[in-house]
Design a protein around this motif. Structure first.
Motif, PDB file in Angstrom:
ATOM      1  N   THR A  38     122.067  27.786  -9.107  1.00 54.91           N
ATOM      2  CA  THR A  38     122.713  28.202  -7.940  1.00 54.91           C
ATOM      3  C   THR A  38     122.202  28.132  -6.605  1.00 54.91           C
ATOM      4  OG1 THR A  38     123.519  30.284  -9.486  1.00 54.91           O
ATOM      5  CG2 THR A  38     123.747  30.405  -7.016  1.00 54.91           C
ATOM      6  N   PRO A  39     122.761  27.177  -5.866  1.00 57.52           N
ATOM      7  CA  PRO A  39     122.294  26.848  -4.380  1.00 57.52           C
ATOM      8  C   PRO A  39     122.169  28.173  -3.493  1.00 57.52           C
ATOM      9  CG  PRO A  39     124.584  25.834  -4.975  1.00 57.52           C
ATOM     10  CD  PRO A  39     124.120  26.712  -5.805  1.00 57.52           C
ATOM     11  N   ALA A  40     121.014  27.989  -2.664  1.00 60.58           N
ATOM     12  CA  ALA A  40     120.872  28.933  -1.797  1.00 60.58           C
ATOM     13  C   ALA A  40     122.032  29.148  -0.494  1.00 60.58           C
ATOM     14  CB  ALA A  40     119.629  29.045  -1.236  1.00 60.58           C
ATOM     15  N   PRO A  41     122.839  30.150  -0.315  1.00 66.10           N
ATOM     16  CA  PRO A  41     123.792  29.786   0.721  1.00 66.10           C
ATOM     17  C   PRO A  41     123.115  29.619   2.075  1.00 66.10           C
ATOM     18  CG  PRO A  41     124.198  32.149  -0.446  1.00 66.10           C
ATOM     19  CD  PRO A  41     122.798  31.041  -1.115  1.00 66.10           C
ATOM     20  N   SER A  42     122.119  30.036   2.268  1.00 71.09           N
ATOM     21  CA  SER A  42     121.568  29.686   3.620  1.00 71.09           C
ATOM     22  C   SER A  42     121.357  28.017   3.736  1.00 71.09           C
ATOM     23  CB  SER A  42     120.330  30.440   4.160  1.00 71.09           C
ATOM     24  OG  SER A  42     119.335  30.064   3.202  1.00 71.09           O
ATOM     25  N   THR A 102     123.015  38.580   8.762  1.00 68.34           N
ATOM     26  CA  THR A 102     122.789  38.320   7.601  1.00 68.34           C
ATOM     27  C   THR A 102     123.005  39.470   6.528  1.00 68.34           C
ATOM     28  OG1 THR A 102     121.444  36.773   8.059  1.00 68.34           O
ATOM     29  CG2 THR A 102     121.685  36.941   5.678  1.00 68.34           C
ATOM     30  N   GLU A 103     122.352  40.707   7.122  1.00 69.52           N
ATOM     31  CA  GLU A 103     122.284  41.971   6.303  1.00 69.52           C
ATOM     32  C   GLU A 103     123.691  42.316   6.135  1.00 69.52           C
ATOM     33  OE1 GLU A 103     119.374  43.838   8.315  1.00 69.52           O
ATOM     34  OE2 GLU A 103     117.714  43.120   6.863  1.00 69.52           O
ATOM     35  N   THR A 353     128.096  32.058   1.964  1.00 66.38           N
ATOM     36  CA  THR A 353     127.657  30.725   2.675  1.00 66.38           C
ATOM     37  C   THR A 353     128.585  30.565   3.882  1.00 66.38           C
ATOM     38  OG1 THR A 353     127.222  29.865   0.367  1.00 66.38           O
ATOM     39  CG2 THR A 353     127.583  28.198   1.949  1.00 66.38           C
ATOM     40  N   LEU A 354     129.821  30.476   3.681  1.00 68.02           N
ATOM     41  CA  LEU A 354     130.588  30.101   4.977  1.00 68.02           C
ATOM     42  C   LEU A 354     130.388  30.927   6.318  1.00 68.02           C
ATOM     43  CD1 LEU A 354     133.981  29.077   3.173  1.00 68.02           C
ATOM     44  CD2 LEU A 354     132.250  27.617   4.216  1.00 68.02           C
ATOM     45  N   LEU A 355     129.980  32.240   5.947  1.00 66.76           N
ATOM     46  CA  LEU A 355     129.674  33.195   7.140  1.00 66.76           C
ATOM     47  C   LEU A 355     128.315  33.010   7.455  1.00 66.76           C
ATOM     48  CD1 LEU A 355     132.581  34.489   6.270  1.00 66.76           C
ATOM     49  CD2 LEU A 355     131.455  36.688   6.403  1.00 66.76           C
ATOM     50  N   ALA A 356     127.659  32.131   7.025  1.00 62.55           N
ATOM     51  CA  ALA A 356     126.157  32.119   7.430  1.00 62.55           C
ATOM     52  C   ALA A 356     126.143  30.713   8.259  1.00 62.55           C
ATOM     53  CB  ALA A 356     125.348  31.900   6.022  1.00 62.55           C
ATOM     54  N   THR A 357     127.139  29.977   8.442  1.00 64.14           N
ATOM     55  CA  THR A 357     127.132  28.756   9.020  1.00 64.14           C
ATOM     56  C   THR A 357     127.144  29.304  10.488  1.00 64.14           C
ATOM     57  OG1 THR A 357     129.533  28.572   9.060  1.00 64.14           O
ATOM     58  CG2 THR A 357     128.255  27.266   7.522  1.00 64.14           C
TER      59      THR A 357
END
Lengths: 527, 428
Positions: A38-42, A102-103, A353-357
């Motif tokens: 499972t790839p890391a979202p960040s 992130t939290e 993932t998308l919200l971490a961009t």
């Protein structure tokens, strides 16, 4: 399926122990290697941002600055919870001890309200016809069932498979694992194989064969045969599970032509998994193919549509001509889709993932009149769906959200009527009609929200002499726009005499201010 | 227009569209240039939209001497040589103010594509968001700047994104009255008045505050969505003026008048259309649905013909009484016709190859019959007319240059009418 140990095993303890130890170690290694897939979202988010930088160099545009904390909180609340934040939430996030972005995302992604909001998104994506009569009655059950699956973080490909393969007749076996799967694909397509096929390919896979239903299109990709061969999977069969089902026995007649076709995948590929006697009908076979991890169509289409919802435009538009920009975006989509599949088609992974961009967090402030050209260098200004608008209005007024299980049918109906008025296709293209605007200005529902007598927010501020004028106005702004008023706005309020040192007139003044704020473009958009 | 319809439905050659945008036929260009100086007397258009593909072979172009004719008989009208269905007796009196085009022919037999073609004059292509005829007319007549919108759509069919202004933007978006209308009572514009409890001068104060807020926000967040919301807010304010509110109030008409139009959604919609035309709305469309008669064609068409007959003829009568008939063009059309051969369910299926359109008023309706179909109704024998030809001709008669370009959503200007279109000479 336990196998009894034979006596030879029981006699020797040390070799048995070491064998168990080795097996245990092996299984741990396998488990960790599976988890590591499972790839890391960040990491994926960073990769996306890097490719966007490449894109911006090619297009010679530069990105906007990032949103401030209030703007980010409002955007994320609308995109996950489906409503604006409350004043308390704004104050908490803005404070020095507030959580990191992130939290915040991690907490919201797990919230049940997010499952409901995203469940509605997929109900409308997979079954767009349930937005209009005569299929509207199917919408509630469909979105509720999808929300329950998302609440449990079920893999999205399996959710899709269950919806496409739902049997005509309820069987006992399906109840235990999935609950009662709604028969939306059947009912919303009037039980017709050709319409079910068109629905499945267009809305789940992003492949539109429907042009080819009546004739080979001279410029199109698909032939009439391919359309009907796909529809053949959906032809009704009388087989029961585990009886003599054979895929090759299915036939569908093409209307107005004297011939039948067999089910063949529109890609031309053969079915690689065992079908005979393993399935009850062709639709189950097709839905299984849809959900295979290596089936790129489902992953790509899902990622593309979720991206469009969050960023205002899809990452790749099939109809756009080739260009350097398109190639970069197509690469991004392929990578994201592959990572999504690797994650096990987990929607929470995709949202995180998308919200971490960095791209998601870009501000939408742009003062020149030219529209951004769709390269995602500026945050998008998007419309609000009916449910988002309704829930945001209630939140702004200080009213709790309606609960299907607790609130009266009459109130629920008010919500549904309101939501029905504010249907939305794609969030960025959202037009607002005159009737909708009139409803927001003068309609019954909003009258209750803004009425000085009925609105909890207005009432509580107007009746509290210990709260200063400044605090009250700030609270109204926080409740509606999620931010404080700026200097220009304070001046305006004073010159229009909406801010005064007059306790008795508070009710009417605050009602006026609140009305204007909830009717404003700023309130009605996700920006 | 494309909001609800997936772009992926449209697979057509970009090259063909490009060619057609940049190489108009010389004859059309010359004619367009010549008519710039003519002042057109037509000021308003009413489109009676028959949704579902009406069996025009049972309305305007009957074949009683053939098996395909079915049970309906023809009746004579005031115009020798023009006969129509026995179920349109009132319209028969108005034949001198009507023109029938019996030779419409297209290739689109799918509802979605055919509706798009009939309403915009273009086949769906290349992701272009074409505007409806109503939006194009509203833009040319500049009527949208007044209190009433320039384009009103009454009781549109229940279909996502049926009616729209496409790339012309929200200024010319249709105002929909009676969306999801199930009865006459639904034909109203809701929420036109501020709350009863609101003190009188407060609404003006609220309006001022809101306008200033939106201006500030849009100054900092320029966007298409934002601008369109602000524009709609502005239009909503204008519509709240008492004069505009009165336009939509059918209660102001006498019972006798309302009964003459028939107390159905379509009938009262036609009455509302007359009121809006009187008040200067450039383009009003009224939908009568239910024409997709794959089964029991004759029962359904007879019933629908009754509604069409009262509404259409009452409209013509009222327009004539008010001296508005020569300046109002009425178009009665659907997206295609139906199969001449009757199917196994006494129904008719889709038939785009030969169908009819009825026109009235506007100096265009003058007792003509244009074109002719074969004895069995399957093919056009004389003067085939494509939909773009009809729309180009209508534009021309409205005093609009059919070749005028508008900027579109794909960075390429699009002409009002397809430049390949030919004007229908008998209508000019």
């Amino acid at each position: 399926m336990k196998r009894t140990l034979n006596h030879a095993w029981e006699r020797t303890s040390l070799p048995r122990f070491s064998l168990f130890a080795v097996t245990f170690l092996l299984m741990t290694l396998i488990a960790t290697s599976l988890l590591a897939q499972t790839p890391a979202p960040s990491e994926v988010a960073t990769r996306i941002d890097q490719q966007l930088v490449r894109l911006w160099e090619v297009e010679q545009v530069s990105p906007a600055p990032p949103t401030n904390r209030e703007e980010f909180l409002r955007r994320v609340s609308l995109d996950l919870l489906g409503r604006i934040p409350t004043p308390a939430e704004v104050r908490q996030f803005s404070s020095e001890n507030g959580p990191s972005r992130t939290e915040l995302v991690a907490a919201l992604v797990d919230n049940p309200a997010t499952a409901l909001h995203l469940g509605t998104f997929f109900q409308r994506l997979w079954f767009p016809q349930t937005e209009v009569d005569p299929y509207r009655y199917l919408a509630i059950d469909t979105r509720r069932w999808i929300s329950v699956q998302l609440q449990q973080d079920r893999p999205l490909n399996e959710v899709a498979e269950a919806m496409i393969a739902v049997p005509f007749a309820a069987a006992d076996s399906e109840q235990t694992r999935w609950g009662t799967i709604p028969k939306t694909i059947i009912e919303a397509n009037d039980h017709l194989p050709e319409r079910m096929a068109a629905n499945a390919t267009t809305s789940f896979l992003g492949v539109d064969l429907s042009c080819a239903q009546c004739h080979d299109h001279p410029f199109g990709e698909w032939s009439q045969d391919q359309f009907w061969q796909t529809a053949a999977f959906f032809a009704q069969s009388d087989s029961e599970v585990d009886s003599n089902f054979r895929l090759a026995d299915l036939r569908l007649e093409i209307p107005d032509q004297d011939r039948t076709v067999e089910p063949v995948l529109f890609t031309g590929d053969p079915i690689t998994f065992e079908t005979d006697s393993h399935f009850a009908n062709g639709r189950e076979v097709f839905s299984r193919w849809t959900s295979l991890p290596e089936n790129q169509y489902f992953a790509r289409h899902t990622v593309n549509q979720v991206w469009a919802e969050l960023f205002g435009d899809p990452l790749v538009d099939d109809l756009e001509p080739s260009s350097a920009s398109r190639s970069i975006r197509a690469e991004m989509l392929d990578e994201l889709a592959a990572a999504f599949a690797e994650s096990g088609f987990r929607l929470r992974w995709l949202m995180t993932t998308l919200l971490a961009t960095d791209a998601y967090q870009l501000s939408s402030r742009i003062d020149h009149t030219a529209d951004p050209d769709g390269h995602f260098q500026v945050g998008a200004v998007r419309g609000l769906a009916g449910r988002q608008l309704h829930d945001s209005l209630r939140t702004a007024a200080g009213l709790p959200l309606l609960r299907d299980d607790l609130d009266s049918a009459a109130e629920i109906q008010t919500r549904e009527d309101f939501v029905e008025q504010f249907q939305l296709g794609q969030s960025k293209a959202a037009p607002r009609s005159i009737s909708q605007t009139l409803a927001l200005m003068n309609g019954d529902f909003v009258e209750q929200i803004v009425s000085p007598q009925k609105s909890p927010l207005i009432e509580s501020l107007a009746a509290a002499p210990f709260l200063t004028e400044k605090t009250c106005v700030e609270t109204i702004y926080l409740a509606t726009l999620g931010r404080q008023p700026d200097d220009q706005e304070w001046q305006r309020l004073e010159s229009l005499q909406l801010v005064q040192d007059d306790f008795a007139s508070r009710r009417q003044r605050y009602a006026d201010l609140f009305w204007a704020l909830v009717n404003s473009v700023e309130f009605s958009t996700n920006h | 227009m494309l909001h609800g319809i997936s772009r992926r439905l449209f697979c057509s050659s970009l090259a063909a569209a490009t060619a057609s945008a940049w190489m108009p036929t010389r004859w059309l260009r010359d004619l367009a240039a010549a008519q710039e100086t003519d002042a057109s007397p037509i000021k308003n258009v009413v489109l009676l939209w028959l949704h579902g593909g009406p069996a025009t072979i049972d309305l305007w172009d009957l074949k009683p001497n053939h098996d395909n004719g079915g049970p309906f008989r023809e009746i004579a009208t005031r115009t020798p040589g023009m006969k129509i269905s026995e179920h349109l007796p009132n319209l028969a009196h108005w034949s001198e103010e009507m023109t029938l085009v019996r030779s419409m022919t297209t290739r689109e037999g799918d509802h979605g594509r055919a509706v798009h073609l009939a309403r915009t004059g273009y086949v769906p292509q290349a992701g272009i968001d074409f505007p409806d005829m109503g939006a194009l007319v509203s833009k040319e007549f500049h009527q949208h700047e007044g209190r009433l919108p320039g384009f009103v759509s009454i009781a549109p069919p229940l279909r996502p994104a049926f009616s729209g202004s496409g790339f012309l933007g929200t200024d010319h978006a249709p105002m929909v009255v009676g969306e999801n209308a199930k009865s006459v009572g639904d034909l109203k514009v809701d929420d036109l008045r501020p709350y009863d409890a609101l003190p009188k001068d407060h609404f003006a104060a609220r309006r001022e505050l809101l306008s200033q807020m939106d201006a500030q926000f849009l100054g900092q967040h320029a966007s298409q969505v934002g601008r369109s919301y602000q524009a709609t807010t502005d239009r909503a304010f204008r519509l709240m003026h008492p004069d505009a509110v009165a336009a939509f109030d059918l209660e102001q008409e006498s019972k006798a008048t309302r009964d003459r139009y028939q107390q159905t959604t379509f009938g009262q919609g036609c009455l509302l259309a007359r009121r809006l035309v009187e008040r200067g709305v450039s383009f009003v469309e009224v939908t009568l649905g239910g024409w997709d008669t794959h089964t029991d064609n004759f029962g359904k068409v007879q019933s629908l013909s009754g509604q069409l007959d009262s509404g259409f003829s009452s409209l013509l009568s009222d327009l004539k009484d008010r001296g508005l008939l020569s300046s109002t063009l009425v178009i009665c059309m659907g997206e295609f016709g139906r199969t001449p051969k009757i199917n196994g369910n006494t129904g008719r299926d889709h038939w785009p190859r030969a169908w009819s359109v009825a026109l009235a008023g506007g100096g265009v309706g003058n007792g003509q019959v244009i074109g002719q179909t074969s004895a069995d109704g399957t093919t056009v024998e004389e003067q085939p007319c494509a939909v773009p030809d009809l729309l180009a001709t209508v534009a021309y008669r409205l005093g609009i240059d059919p070749l005028k370009q508008n900027p579109s959503n794909v960075n390429r200007p699009i002409r009002i009418a397809d430049p390949e279109a030919n004007l229908i000479e008998e209508l000019i």
